[in-house]
Write an enzyme that holds these catalytic residues in place. Structure first.
Site, PDB file in Angstrom:
ATOM      1  N   LEU A 168       0.876  -1.140  -0.144  1.00  0.00           N
ATOM      2  CA  LEU A 168       0.102   0.007   0.142  1.00  0.00           C
ATOM      3  C   LEU A 168       1.041   1.307  -0.004  1.00  0.00           C
ATOM      4  CD1 LEU A 168      -3.258   0.417   0.023  1.00  0.00           C
ATOM      5  CD2 LEU A 168      -2.784   1.403   2.440  1.00  0.00           C
ATOM      6  N   GLY A 169       1.509   1.428  -1.166  1.00  0.00           N
ATOM      7  CA  GLY A 169       2.390   2.646  -1.102  1.00  0.00           C
ATOM      8  C   GLY A 169       1.895   3.572  -2.002  1.00  0.00           C
ATOM      9  N   ARG A 170       2.383   4.408  -2.900  1.00  0.00           N
ATOM     10  CA  ARG A 170       1.912   5.340  -3.541  1.00  0.00           C
ATOM     11  C   ARG A 170       0.930   4.903  -4.501  1.00  0.00           C
ATOM     12  NH1 ARG A 170       7.892   7.165  -3.355  1.00  0.00           N
ATOM     13  NH2 ARG A 170       7.903   5.179  -4.508  1.00  0.00           N
ATOM     14  N   ILE A 171       1.158   4.019  -5.379  1.00  0.00           N
ATOM     15  CA  ILE A 171       0.418   3.335  -6.377  1.00  0.00           C
ATOM     16  C   ILE A 171      -0.956   2.709  -5.732  1.00  0.00           C
ATOM     17  CG2 ILE A 171       0.019   1.984  -8.435  1.00  0.00           C
ATOM     18  CD1 ILE A 171       3.131   2.517  -9.038  1.00  0.00           C
ATOM     19  N   SER A 190       1.312  -5.332   4.100  1.00  0.00           N
ATOM     20  CA  SER A 190       2.567  -4.782   3.638  1.00  0.00           C
ATOM     21  C   SER A 190       3.376  -4.995   4.872  1.00  0.00           C
ATOM     22  CB  SER A 190       2.527  -3.357   3.432  1.00  0.00           C
ATOM     23  OG  SER A 190       1.790  -2.588   4.375  1.00  0.00           O
ATOM     24  N   ARG A 248       6.125  -6.134 -10.551  1.00  0.00           N
ATOM     25  CA  ARG A 248       7.312  -6.636 -11.308  1.00  0.00           C
ATOM     26  C   ARG A 248       7.172  -8.138 -11.485  1.00  0.00           C
ATOM     27  NH1 ARG A 248       8.322  -2.271 -12.811  1.00  0.00           N
ATOM     28  NH2 ARG A 248      10.186  -1.053 -12.359  1.00  0.00           N
ATOM     29  N   ASP A 272       0.869  -7.479 -16.090  1.00  0.00           N
ATOM     30  CA  ASP A 272       1.429  -6.227 -16.836  1.00  0.00           C
ATOM     31  C   ASP A 272       2.780  -6.665 -17.143  1.00  0.00           C
ATOM     32  OD1 ASP A 272       1.314  -4.062 -18.358  1.00  0.00           O
ATOM     33  OD2 ASP A 272       2.104  -3.018 -16.606  1.00  0.00           O
ATOM     34  N   GLU A 277      11.199 -10.326 -19.157  1.00  0.00           N
ATOM     35  CA  GLU A 277      10.647  -9.341 -20.312  1.00  0.00           C
ATOM     36  C   GLU A 277      11.661  -9.035 -21.313  1.00  0.00           C
ATOM     37  OE1 GLU A 277       9.160  -5.706 -18.330  1.00  0.00           O
ATOM     38  OE2 GLU A 277       7.795  -7.037 -16.940  1.00  0.00           O
ATOM     39  N   HIS A 295       3.834  -4.543 -20.355  1.00  0.00           N
ATOM     40  CA  HIS A 295       4.382  -3.703 -19.352  1.00  0.00           C
ATOM     41  C   HIS A 295       4.022  -2.144 -19.578  1.00  0.00           C
ATOM     42  CE1 HIS A 295       7.901  -2.986 -16.317  1.00  0.00           C
ATOM     43  NE2 HIS A 295       7.065  -2.004 -16.403  1.00  0.00           N
TER      44      HIS A 295
HETATM   45  P1  NAP Z   1       6.104   2.529  -2.949  1.00  0.00           P
HETATM   46  O1  NAP Z   1       5.254   3.942  -2.713  1.00  0.00           O
HETATM   47  O2  NAP Z   1       7.550   2.446  -2.597  1.00  0.00           O
HETATM   48  O3  NAP Z   1       5.215   1.170  -2.410  1.00  0.00           O
HETATM   49  C1  NAP Z   1       5.789   0.039  -2.160  1.00  0.00           C
HETATM   50  C2  NAP Z   1       5.243  -0.695  -1.148  1.00  0.00           C
HETATM   51  O4  NAP Z   1       5.656  -2.112  -1.266  1.00  0.00           O
HETATM   52  C3  NAP Z   1       5.063  -0.113   0.201  1.00  0.00           C
HETATM   53  O5  NAP Z   1       3.682  -0.378   0.670  1.00  0.00           O
HETATM   54  C4  NAP Z   1       5.834  -1.251   0.861  1.00  0.00           C
HETATM   55  O6  NAP Z   1       5.572  -1.112   2.207  1.00  0.00           O
HETATM   56  C5  NAP Z   1       5.640  -2.677   0.062  1.00  0.00           C
HETATM   57  N1  NAP Z   1       6.684  -3.774   0.199  1.00  0.00           N
HETATM   58  C6  NAP Z   1       7.955  -3.473   0.081  1.00  0.00           C
HETATM   59  N2  NAP Z   1       8.494  -4.690   0.435  1.00  0.00           N
HETATM   60  C7  NAP Z   1       7.612  -5.575   0.714  1.00  0.00           C
HETATM   61  C8  NAP Z   1       7.453  -6.796   1.206  1.00  0.00           C
HETATM   62  N3  NAP Z   1       8.738  -7.595   1.356  1.00  0.00           N
HETATM   63  N4  NAP Z   1       6.421  -7.262   1.665  1.00  0.00           N
HETATM   64  C9  NAP Z   1       5.214  -6.614   1.456  1.00  0.00           C
HETATM   65  N5  NAP Z   1       5.206  -5.443   1.299  1.00  0.00           N
HETATM   66  C10 NAP Z   1       6.519  -4.833   0.707  1.00  0.00           C
HETATM   67  O7  NAP Z   1       6.284   2.333  -4.501  1.00  0.00           O
HETATM   68  P2  NAP Z   1       5.199   2.730  -5.611  1.00  0.00           P
HETATM   69  O8  NAP Z   1       5.526   4.081  -6.161  1.00  0.00           O
HETATM   70  O9  NAP Z   1       3.835   2.462  -5.223  1.00  0.00           O
HETATM   71  O10 NAP Z   1       5.374   1.699  -6.949  1.00  0.00           O
HETATM   72  C11 NAP Z   1       5.658   0.283  -6.366  1.00  0.00           C
HETATM   73  C12 NAP Z   1       6.240  -0.658  -7.546  1.00  0.00           C
HETATM   74  O11 NAP Z   1       5.321  -0.625  -8.687  1.00  0.00           O
HETATM   75  C13 NAP Z   1       7.281   0.050  -8.206  1.00  0.00           C
HETATM   76  O12 NAP Z   1       8.605  -0.327  -7.249  1.00  0.00           O
HETATM   77  C14 NAP Z   1       7.414  -0.642  -9.478  1.00  0.00           C
HETATM   78  O13 NAP Z   1       8.626  -1.914  -9.322  1.00  0.00           O
HETATM   79  C15 NAP Z   1       6.335  -0.968  -9.840  1.00  0.00           C
HETATM   80  N6  NAP Z   1       5.882  -0.169 -11.004  1.00  0.00           N
HETATM   81  C16 NAP Z   1       5.281  -0.843 -12.138  1.00  0.00           C
HETATM   82  C17 NAP Z   1       4.853  -0.190 -13.219  1.00  0.00           C
HETATM   83  C18 NAP Z   1       4.556  -0.769 -14.423  1.00  0.00           C
HETATM   84  O14 NAP Z   1       4.406  -0.100 -15.391  1.00  0.00           O
HETATM   85  N7  NAP Z   1       3.702  -1.942 -14.154  1.00  0.00           N
HETATM   86  C19 NAP Z   1       4.710   1.377 -13.282  1.00  0.00           C
HETATM   87  C20 NAP Z   1       5.321   1.738 -12.021  1.00  0.00           C
HETATM   88  C21 NAP Z   1       5.575   1.118 -10.769  1.00  0.00           C
HETATM   89  P3  NAP Z   1       6.546  -1.845   3.366  1.00  0.00           P
HETATM   90  O15 NAP Z   1       7.851  -1.091   3.177  1.00  0.00           O
HETATM   91  O16 NAP Z   1       5.640  -1.315   4.783  1.00  0.00           O
HETATM   92  O17 NAP Z   1       6.734  -3.189   3.306  1.00  0.00           O
HETATM   93  C1  8YV Z   2       7.676   1.979 -17.115  1.00  0.00           C
HETATM   94  C2  8YV Z   2       7.853   1.279 -14.618  1.00  0.00           C
HETATM   95  O1  8YV Z   2       7.532   1.114 -17.958  1.00  0.00           O
HETATM   96  O2  8YV Z   2       8.277   3.197 -13.444  1.00  0.00           O
HETATM   97  C3  8YV Z   2       8.247   1.911 -13.372  1.00  0.00           C
HETATM   98  O3  8YV Z   2       8.883   1.345 -12.461  1.00  0.00           O
HETATM   99  O4  8YV Z   2       8.081  -0.190 -14.610  1.00  0.00           O
HETATM  100  C4  8YV Z   2       7.125   1.997 -15.798  1.00  0.00           C
HETATM  101  O5  8YV Z   2       6.713   3.045 -15.444  1.00  0.00           O
HETATM  102  C5  8YV Z   2       9.501   2.103 -17.168  1.00  0.00           C
HETATM  103  O6  8YV Z   2       9.787   2.935 -16.253  1.00  0.00           O
HETATM  104  C6  8YV Z   2       9.765   2.447 -18.337  1.00  0.00           C
HETATM  105  O7  8YV Z   2      11.191   2.034 -18.513  1.00  0.00           O
END
Ligand code: NAP
Ligand code: 8YV
Length: 331
Positions: A168-171, A190, A248, A272, A277, A295
């Site tokens: 439950l982070g930013r996203i 989390s 991921r 996604d 990948e 993705h």
């Molecule tokens: P964030 O704000 O840092 O949130 C990450 C969350 O993960 C926190 O709530 C953290 O809480 C939890 N977490 C970390 N390790 C954990 C564990 N071992 N067990 C349970 N919970 C855990 O990050 P965000 O900005 O929301 O982004 C999250 C991730 O989304 C990114 O790191 C990236 O890999 C992915 N993403 C994917 C896309 C896409 O294109 N599909 C785009 C953007 C981001 P705790 O520290 O309290 O555990």
């Molecule tokens: C993008 C992502 O696909 O922000 C991330 O962590 O996985 C995605 O937003 C990526 O950053 C593009 O390289």
């Protein structure tokens, strides 16, 4: 000498900071980077090892992406490196320990992509539960008409269902807010409970999976979360449960997921992201109960532009504003 005044050896004859680009970026971003920095693309070098050996010491900056990253070998090959700017929020492909050991600042693109990633997470829940991709294939194949109007089987209701969010982070919080419009009950897992939110924290991931109709995964990637979603979690989610992964590929044991989808251990999945990948396990291609995206969760014109702006701003802040990155990873 402060970070706002790069040393003479760190700037090109045109006065621009010398930055190594790792992996391709959107063309418009590459053009804007080239306007302000002296950029060299690593992938354009025929002999990468010789190039890094001969010229690695010139670079004080790296610009990379969530896909290309910057591993310890690369960081160690750049002895003058001071800043890494990542086009993406996830930094699991950057060796943060190696960066921290050298005092290298790492910038990334948080928050600007929350909306679009949350939109895709909700879209995947709808697609897999309402079988819309499968239904689209059915219509395009002419099966609706050839079957005399007989449709595909029934889907499952999303509105009012129970949503478990892993991370439950930013996203994750953006996803939780989105689904209030669907009257869903939300709980999350989390390591630490999040202060000042009204959703229930579930310390046990297995208990969350058992409770959930939909389990959406949006934790950070990397070694700490590798295979967090394993066969036991899928078993707990059960034959009526759907999994959505927008985090991921590494977070899910993909072999266990393929088996779970093939054998009805879970009802379906919307994915996604994948472990290797752009390669997706071929066994998934044959399954109708999985939606596969390449993705694209952040891939809108608006969000990619905002990510590009922040990627640039992080470099600008480092070189021209006293080392102040606009969005730095806490190391
Ligand atoms: P964030 O704000 O840092 O949130 C990450 C969350 O993960 C926190 O709530 C953290 O809480 C939890 N977490 C970390 N390790 C954990 C564990 N071992 N067990 C349970 N919970 C855990 O990050 P965000 O900005 O929301 O982004 C999250 C991730 O989304 C990114 O790191 C990236 O890999 C992915 N993403 C994917 C896309 C896409 O294109 N599909 C785009 C953007 C981001 P705790 O520290 O309290 O555990
Ligand atoms: C993008 C992502 O696909 O922000 C991330 O962590 O996985 C995605 O937003 C990526 O950053 C593009 O390289």
């Amino acid at each position: 000498m402060t970070a706002s005044t790069p040393s003479p050896s760190a700037v090109s004859p045109s006065g621009k900071p010398i930055v190594l680009q790792v992996g391709r970026l959107p063309l418009w971003l590459e053009q804007r980077l080239n306007d302000e920095f002296d950029i060299t693309l690593l992938e354009a070098q025929t002999d990468r090892a010789a190039f890094l050996r001969d010229q690695g010491a010139r670079f004080t900056g790296v610009v990379t992406s969530a896909f290309a990253g910057a591993d310890a070998a690369l960081i160690n090959a750049l002895p003058s490196l001071q800043v890494i700017s990542n086009f993406g929020v996830g930094v699991d492909r950057i060796d943060l320990a190696a960066a921290k050991a050298r005092g290298i600042a790492v910038g990334h693109t948080p928050d600007v992509l929350n909306d679009c990633v949350a939109d895709v997470a909700v879209g995947l829940m709808l697609d897999v539960a309402r079988r819309s991709m499968e239904a689209d294939r059915f219509v395009r194949a002419g099966k609706w008409a050839s079957g005399g109007g007989k449709s595909i089987g029934l889907g499952r209701k999303v509105s009012g269902a129970k949503l478990g969010i892993v991370g439950l982070g930013r996203i994750g919080q953006t996803i939780a807010r989105r689904v209030s419009g669907f009257d869903m009950s939300v709980r999350y897992h989390s390591r630490n409970p999040v202060a000042d939110v009204h959703w229930t924290h579930e310390p046990s991931l297995l208990a969350l999976a058992e409770w959930s109709d939909f389990l959406v995964v949006i934790v950070a990637g990397g070694a700490g979360t590798r295979h967090l979603i394993d066969a036991r979690v899928l078993q707990a989610l059960g034959p009526r449960g759907f999994l959505v992964n927008v985090a991921r590929g590494s977070v899910i044991d993909e072999a266990a997921l393929v088996q779970a989808l093939q054998n009805g251990v879970i009802a379906g999945a919307g994915l996604d992201v994948f472990d290797n990948e752009p390669h997706v396990p071929e066994a998934l291609f044959a399954l109708d109960n999985v939606v596969l995206l390449p993705h694209i969760a952040s891939a809108t014109e608006e969000t990619r532009e905002a990510m590009g702006d922040l990627t640039l701003d992080n470099l600008r802040g480092y070189y021209f504003d006293g080392g102040r990155l606009k969005a730095a990873m806490p190391l």
